[in-house]
Design a protein around this motif. Structure first.
Motif, PDB file in Angstrom:
ATOM      1  N   LEU A  56       0.828  -1.202   0.000  1.00 41.49           N
ATOM      2  CA  LEU A  56       0.000   0.000   0.000  1.00 41.49           C
ATOM      3  C   LEU A  56       0.860   1.249   0.000  1.00 41.49           C
ATOM      4  CD1 LEU A  56      -2.854   1.222   0.179  1.00 41.49           C
ATOM      5  CD2 LEU A  56      -2.674   1.063   2.663  1.00 41.49           C
ATOM      6  N   TRP A  57       1.925   1.238   0.823  1.00 44.96           N
ATOM      7  CA  TRP A  57       2.828   2.386   0.860  1.00 44.96           C
ATOM      8  C   TRP A  57       3.499   2.588  -0.501  1.00 44.96           C
ATOM      9  CZ3 TRP A  57       7.992   2.854  -0.189  1.00 44.96           C
ATOM     10  CH2 TRP A  57       8.598   4.078   0.159  1.00 44.96           C
ATOM     11  N   ALA A  62       4.130   5.944  -5.147  1.00 49.43           N
ATOM     12  CA  ALA A  62       4.394   6.069  -6.583  1.00 49.43           C
ATOM     13  C   ALA A  62       3.560   7.163  -7.231  1.00 49.43           C
ATOM     14  CB  ALA A  62       4.124   4.741  -7.281  1.00 49.43           C
ATOM     15  N   THR A  63       2.544   7.659  -6.541  1.00 53.73           N
ATOM     16  CA  THR A  63       1.714   8.733  -7.085  1.00 53.73           C
ATOM     17  C   THR A  63       2.211  10.124  -6.686  1.00 53.73           C
ATOM     18  OG1 THR A  63       0.228   8.719  -5.174  1.00 53.73           O
ATOM     19  CG2 THR A  63      -0.277   7.199  -6.975  1.00 53.73           C
ATOM     20  N   LEU A  69       7.060  13.216  -1.643  1.00 55.38           N
ATOM     21  CA  LEU A  69       7.523  12.108  -0.810  1.00 55.38           C
ATOM     22  C   LEU A  69       8.044  12.590   0.535  1.00 55.38           C
ATOM     23  CD1 LEU A  69       9.409   9.855  -3.397  1.00 55.38           C
ATOM     24  CD2 LEU A  69       7.317   9.289  -2.163  1.00 55.38           C
ATOM     25  N   ALA A  70       8.683  13.739   0.533  1.00 47.78           N
ATOM     26  CA  ALA A  70       9.264  14.251   1.780  1.00 47.78           C
ATOM     27  C   ALA A  70       8.291  15.101   2.580  1.00 47.78           C
ATOM     28  CB  ALA A  70      10.515  15.076   1.470  1.00 47.78           C
ATOM     29  N   LEU A  75       1.306   7.043   4.152  1.00 49.02           N
ATOM     30  CA  LEU A  75       0.197   6.172   3.813  1.00 49.02           C
ATOM     31  C   LEU A  75      -1.023   6.941   3.330  1.00 49.02           C
ATOM     32  CD1 LEU A  75       0.407   3.527   6.682  1.00 49.02           C
ATOM     33  CD2 LEU A  75       1.155   3.285   4.306  1.00 49.02           C
ATOM     34  N   TRP A  76      -0.785   8.127   2.775  1.00 46.08           N
ATOM     35  CA  TRP A  76      -1.900   8.860   2.178  1.00 46.08           C
ATOM     36  C   TRP A  76      -1.394   9.648   0.982  1.00 46.08           C
ATOM     37  CZ3 TRP A  76      -6.589   7.609   2.230  1.00 46.08           C
ATOM     38  CH2 TRP A  76      -7.592   8.489   1.784  1.00 46.08           C
ATOM     39  N   PHE A  77      -2.330   9.966   0.089  1.00 51.21           N
ATOM     40  CA  PHE A  77      -1.970  10.601  -1.166  1.00 51.21           C
ATOM     41  C   PHE A  77      -1.623  12.069  -0.950  1.00 51.21           C
ATOM     42  CE2 PHE A  77      -4.769   7.068  -2.179  1.00 51.21           C
ATOM     43  CZ  PHE A  77      -4.086   6.439  -3.208  1.00 51.21           C
ATOM     44  N   ASP A  78      -0.809  12.569  -1.879  1.00 52.16           N
ATOM     45  CA  ASP A  78      -0.457  13.979  -1.892  1.00 52.16           C
ATOM     46  C   ASP A  78      -1.445  14.724  -2.788  1.00 52.16           C
ATOM     47  OD1 ASP A  78       1.004  16.207  -1.226  1.00 52.16           O
ATOM     48  OD2 ASP A  78       2.385  15.988  -2.899  1.00 52.16           O
TER      49      ASP A  78
END
Length: 312
Positions: A56-57, A62-63, A69-70, A75-78
């Protein structure tokens, strides 16, 4: 004068009453419901989370962009959905070297894992259905080879290939991948139970040669075990890291494992570019073929694993 004596005839014995036998109605066995173990459920849930959370991570990461990322929760979308841009940049970064690494990995898997599966099928069939002097010794060697970790053989293998001048070539990865002691042992056990000896004798009586008996009679029966060994060798070759690490220096011959590791180490080098978003996206693309292979061949490899577990 006495009168005549009167004698009474004995009464016939009363017959026992015979009653019709009662037929017992068979009891209906209601299937028992399996016991629910709270501890087992909790342990299964922990294992499930341990297996799915990294996937899941990886999918969520990858999105994201390099900055996402930083700066966002793992565990949640940006806010910026960059999956398609990351995939495109992964295949175009450094003149499309990721595609070359993917083709190299496919080459190692097709030739190495495919050859290892074929040799394991041949060896397992021969050891299961033919008797020859030294068979017990071969069995001991196979069991010993299964117990030896592959990393312990990496350095001796490198020294041997270095003497032959095969290092930094694809053969340095392919040839060691052709040997699979576990696959040989698995096919040995599977062939013992899957191929009836009577069927082989009938084929020989009909005039079939040993080669024809193997390919037309035995090989179709060995299909579940063959698929199982193929999946094991494919995963081992696809995820192989240490052997290519010591054998290869040219990045053009890197598999995906070494290539992604090289991208990951760029940020630690002087003047290197941090491309963690490409590393994550490449890792996601790397596991997709393995997941697809397991899902498509699930029926075959599960039956192969269960073969020989029940004695008829």
């Amino acid at each position: 004068m006495t009168g005549p004596s009167t004698t009474t005839a004995p009464r016939p014995a009363a017959r026992p009453r015979t009653t019709a036998p009662r037929l017992r109605t068979p009891r209906r066995h209601t299937p028992r419901r399996p016991r629910r173990s709270v501890l087992l459920t909790l342990l299964t849930g922990v294992v499930l989370l341990y297996s799915l959370v990294p996937l899941l991570w990886l999918l969520i990461s990858a999105t994201k962009t390099q900055e996402g990322l930083a700066g966002s929760f793992g565990l949640w979308f940006d806010g910026d959905f960059a999956l398609w841009n990351n995939i495109t940049e992964t295949f175009t970064y450094q003149d499309g070297v990721f595609g070359r690494w993917l083709l190299n990995t496919l080459l190692y898997v097709v030739v190495g894992a495919g050859g290892a599966t074929f040799l394991a099928v041949l060896g397992g069939y021969a050891l299961a259905k033919f008797d020859f002097p030294g068979k017990r010794g071969v069995f001991a060697v196979v069991i010993g080879a299964v117990a030896v970790p592959t990393t312990a053989l990496a350095v001796p293998t490198f020294l041997m290939f270095s003497e032959m001048g095969l290092t930094d070539t694809p053969w340095a990865v392919i040839i060691p991948s052709l040997i699979s002691p576990f696959g040989l042992y698995l096919m040995w056990v599977f062939a013992t139970e899957a191929i009836p000896t009577e069927l082989m004798e009938a084929a020989r009586i009909d005039g079939a040669s040993e080669l024809r008996t193997f390919f037309q009679v035995a090989l179709p029966l060995l299909a579940p075990g063959t698929v199982t060994v193929l999946l094991f060798t494919t995963v081992a070759t696809w995820n192989n890291y240490f052997l290519p690490l010591i054998m290869l220096k040219d990045p053009d011959w890197y598999p995906l494992t070494l290539g992604l590791d090289a991208w990951n180490k760029q940020a630690a080098t002087a003047g290197g570019e941090a491309v963690f978003n490409l590393v994550v996206t490449g890792s996601l693309l790397t596991i997709v073929p393995l997941i697809a292979a397991f899902l498509l061949l699930q029926k075959h490899w599960q039956s192969g694993l269960a073969a020989g577990s029940v004695k008829e």
